[in-house]
Design an enzyme around this catalytic site. Sequence first.
Site, PDB file in Angstrom:
ATOM      1  N   CYS A 224     -31.154 -31.051  29.595  1.00  0.00           N
ATOM      2  CA  CYS A 224     -31.729 -32.341  29.240  1.00  0.00           C
ATOM      3  C   CYS A 224     -33.103 -32.592  29.857  1.00  0.00           C
ATOM      4  O   CYS A 224     -33.794 -33.520  29.453  1.00  0.00           O
ATOM      5  CB  CYS A 224     -30.776 -33.464  29.657  1.00  0.00           C
ATOM      6  SG  CYS A 224     -29.154 -33.361  28.869  1.00  0.00           S
ATOM      7  N   HIS A 303     -35.783 -27.017  41.201  1.00  0.00           N
ATOM      8  CA  HIS A 303     -34.723 -26.143  40.669  1.00  0.00           C
ATOM      9  C   HIS A 303     -33.770 -25.762  41.797  1.00  0.00           C
ATOM     10  O   HIS A 303     -34.185 -25.223  42.815  1.00  0.00           O
ATOM     11  CB  HIS A 303     -35.342 -24.882  40.058  1.00  0.00           C
ATOM     12  CG  HIS A 303     -34.507 -24.271  38.982  1.00  0.00           C
ATOM     13  ND1 HIS A 303     -33.197 -23.882  39.183  1.00  0.00           N
ATOM     14  CD2 HIS A 303     -34.783 -23.990  37.681  1.00  0.00           C
ATOM     15  CE1 HIS A 303     -32.715 -23.378  38.057  1.00  0.00           C
ATOM     16  NE2 HIS A 303     -33.650 -23.431  37.134  1.00  0.00           N
ATOM     17  N   HIS A 387     -42.684 -49.141  36.197  1.00  0.00           N
ATOM     18  CA  HIS A 387     -41.618 -48.864  35.225  1.00  0.00           C
ATOM     19  C   HIS A 387     -40.915 -47.561  35.579  1.00  0.00           C
ATOM     20  O   HIS A 387     -41.548 -46.612  36.061  1.00  0.00           O
ATOM     21  CB  HIS A 387     -42.189 -48.779  33.807  1.00  0.00           C
ATOM     22  CG  HIS A 387     -43.019 -49.960  33.409  1.00  0.00           C
ATOM     23  ND1 HIS A 387     -42.480 -51.208  33.161  1.00  0.00           N
ATOM     24  CD2 HIS A 387     -44.368 -50.095  33.249  1.00  0.00           C
ATOM     25  CE1 HIS A 387     -43.460 -52.044  32.845  1.00  0.00           C
ATOM     26  NE2 HIS A 387     -44.598 -51.399  32.894  1.00  0.00           N
ATOM     27  N   HIS A 391     -33.340 -40.639  32.865  1.00  0.00           N
ATOM     28  CA  HIS A 391     -32.624 -39.968  31.782  1.00  0.00           C
ATOM     29  C   HIS A 391     -31.279 -40.632  31.525  1.00  0.00           C
ATOM     30  O   HIS A 391     -30.459 -40.782  32.429  1.00  0.00           O
ATOM     31  CB  HIS A 391     -32.425 -38.496  32.127  1.00  0.00           C
ATOM     32  CG  HIS A 391     -31.464 -37.788  31.239  1.00  0.00           C
ATOM     33  ND1 HIS A 391     -31.574 -37.785  29.861  1.00  0.00           N
ATOM     34  CD2 HIS A 391     -30.346 -37.066  31.523  1.00  0.00           C
ATOM     35  CE1 HIS A 391     -30.579 -37.093  29.344  1.00  0.00           C
ATOM     36  NE2 HIS A 391     -29.818 -36.650  30.327  1.00  0.00           N
ATOM     37  N   HIS A 420     -26.990 -47.346  25.410  1.00  0.00           N
ATOM     38  CA  HIS A 420     -26.147 -48.202  24.569  1.00  0.00           C
ATOM     39  C   HIS A 420     -26.469 -48.033  23.088  1.00  0.00           C
ATOM     40  O   HIS A 420     -25.571 -47.922  22.260  1.00  0.00           O
ATOM     41  CB  HIS A 420     -26.328 -49.660  24.983  1.00  0.00           C
ATOM     42  CG  HIS A 420     -25.486 -50.621  24.203  1.00  0.00           C
ATOM     43  ND1 HIS A 420     -25.926 -51.224  23.035  1.00  0.00           N
ATOM     44  CD2 HIS A 420     -24.224 -51.094  24.412  1.00  0.00           C
ATOM     45  CE1 HIS A 420     -24.986 -52.017  22.573  1.00  0.00           C
ATOM     46  NE2 HIS A 420     -23.942 -51.961  23.385  1.00  0.00           N
ATOM     47  N   ASN A 424     -26.681 -40.441  24.647  1.00  0.00           N
ATOM     48  CA  ASN A 424     -27.431 -39.408  25.363  1.00  0.00           C
ATOM     49  C   ASN A 424     -28.066 -38.480  24.331  1.00  0.00           C
ATOM     50  O   ASN A 424     -27.399 -37.639  23.742  1.00  0.00           O
ATOM     51  CB  ASN A 424     -26.490 -38.626  26.288  1.00  0.00           C
ATOM     52  CG  ASN A 424     -27.213 -37.547  27.075  1.00  0.00           C
ATOM     53  OD1 ASN A 424     -28.388 -37.280  26.865  1.00  0.00           O
ATOM     54  ND2 ASN A 424     -26.504 -36.920  27.993  1.00  0.00           N
TER      55      ASN A 424
END
Length: 496
Positions: A224, A303, A387, A391, A420, A424
């Site tokens: 993702c 990572h 802001h 994810h 909502h 995802n």
Amino acid sequence: MPLASPDFSSSVKLKYVKLGYQYVVDHFLTLLLVPVMVGILIEVVRLGPEEIVNLWNSLHFDLIQILCSSFFIIFIATVYFMSKPRCIYLVDYACYKPPVTCRVPFATFMEHSRLNLSNNPKSVEFQMRILERSGLGEETCLPPAIHYIPPKPTMEAARGEAEVVIFSAMDSLFKKTGLKPKDIDILIVNCSLFSPTPSLSAMVINKYKLRSNIKSFNLSGMGCSAGLISIDLARDLLQVHPNSNAVVVSTEIITPNYYQGNERAMLLPNCLFRMGGAAILLSNRRSERRRAKYRLVHVVRTHKGADDKAYRCVFEEEDKEGKVGISLSKDLMAIAGEALKSNITTIGPLVLPGSEQLLFLLTLIGRKVFNPKWKPYIPDFKLAFEHFCIHAGGRAVIDELQKNLQLSAEHVEASRMTLHRFGNTSSSSLWYEMSYLEAKGRMKKGDRIWQIAFGSGFKCNSAVWKCNRTIKKPTDGPWEDCIHRYPVHIPEVVKL
């Protein structure tokens, strides 16, 4: 009677003390130089005109020294500007909005689950419990092949979903920016689980008849957070290719990855992942500076794949029946927390004001020298960003980051509402969140945005953007027909 000592906790507002401390530390050099400059100015004013003229005449300038000094200054300035990184601008972006026909309400999802898993009612019950607490709404969408009973995840159906999502996003981007296919110099497509031959980037090149000398890349298997990896790759390419345009396409194709077995760890993605995609136009052309929405400031990648648990916490494999699915480990949130900690340690010095860095350093020294049980100081990232785009991987992910970063409900509103409304959508979720903030009219010139994404491997990646101009509420986009309803209240449990 002796005078009672004043109650400083009530008489002094600690908030203003902290604000004063932050102002002094953040403007330390300015506050230090101002008295010096004032002193010099006073001394100059005290000198009479004749003394100033005499002082000037006493200075002897040699022509050769002047020429050498001028050449040296010009040389240094030239080297500085040539070595300075090029500014990378985000001109605009477009998000795919699935049609109403792909909508999958809770009732439909559970009915299909009961029919597809009729031999295992416990798996159906597990999916129902997950969906009740997922934070998803009734308008999320799945591709047409998943609506069949049983689902038909064929290669043809997967290609069909990829074409609809990617081409729709690309068409919207062309319309919004006026970009022509021949103007694209760099193309990067990222899709983690669907990697056909020819690649998805080749599919885009074939559709829009892009130039033969285009630099194209196809990223797969990176989870993702691959969207920010694509942004990082585009940034590096734009640094070495002047006067160029780069298009990044981020998506996840759901059709071939819908798990039809009974393993609970593999059923979880079925409840969370939904259709989505985004196309982003980046450019290093100076002519794009005025109309560009954002400027890329930092990209930080972390990572944790060297650790075996982190490597296997999101793992594609076969179950006992030979059915392929994505297995999510119970240690996922703990591993994500460690990855976030490493990422914050790297990005903190780049973005935090001096006052927060000093407090963090003093606390760190105090724990090392005096008492290791001291509570570590968590920097206030709200001073560095206006802001936050976290994810939308799931409700637990957003809750954990809100708690760890001490964010308000408004700071995570875009992430919760995106989860909502769209679910995802993997690597493209950050752009739905950015679009939400724009649709609410919250993006002002100079605002700083922090995008945070997690991905298999395990990775935590961050991107920092600065708003280039005040952005008007868009009249199109994925939130066009529903932004007036948001934000909505999302209960802890939706009883099904």
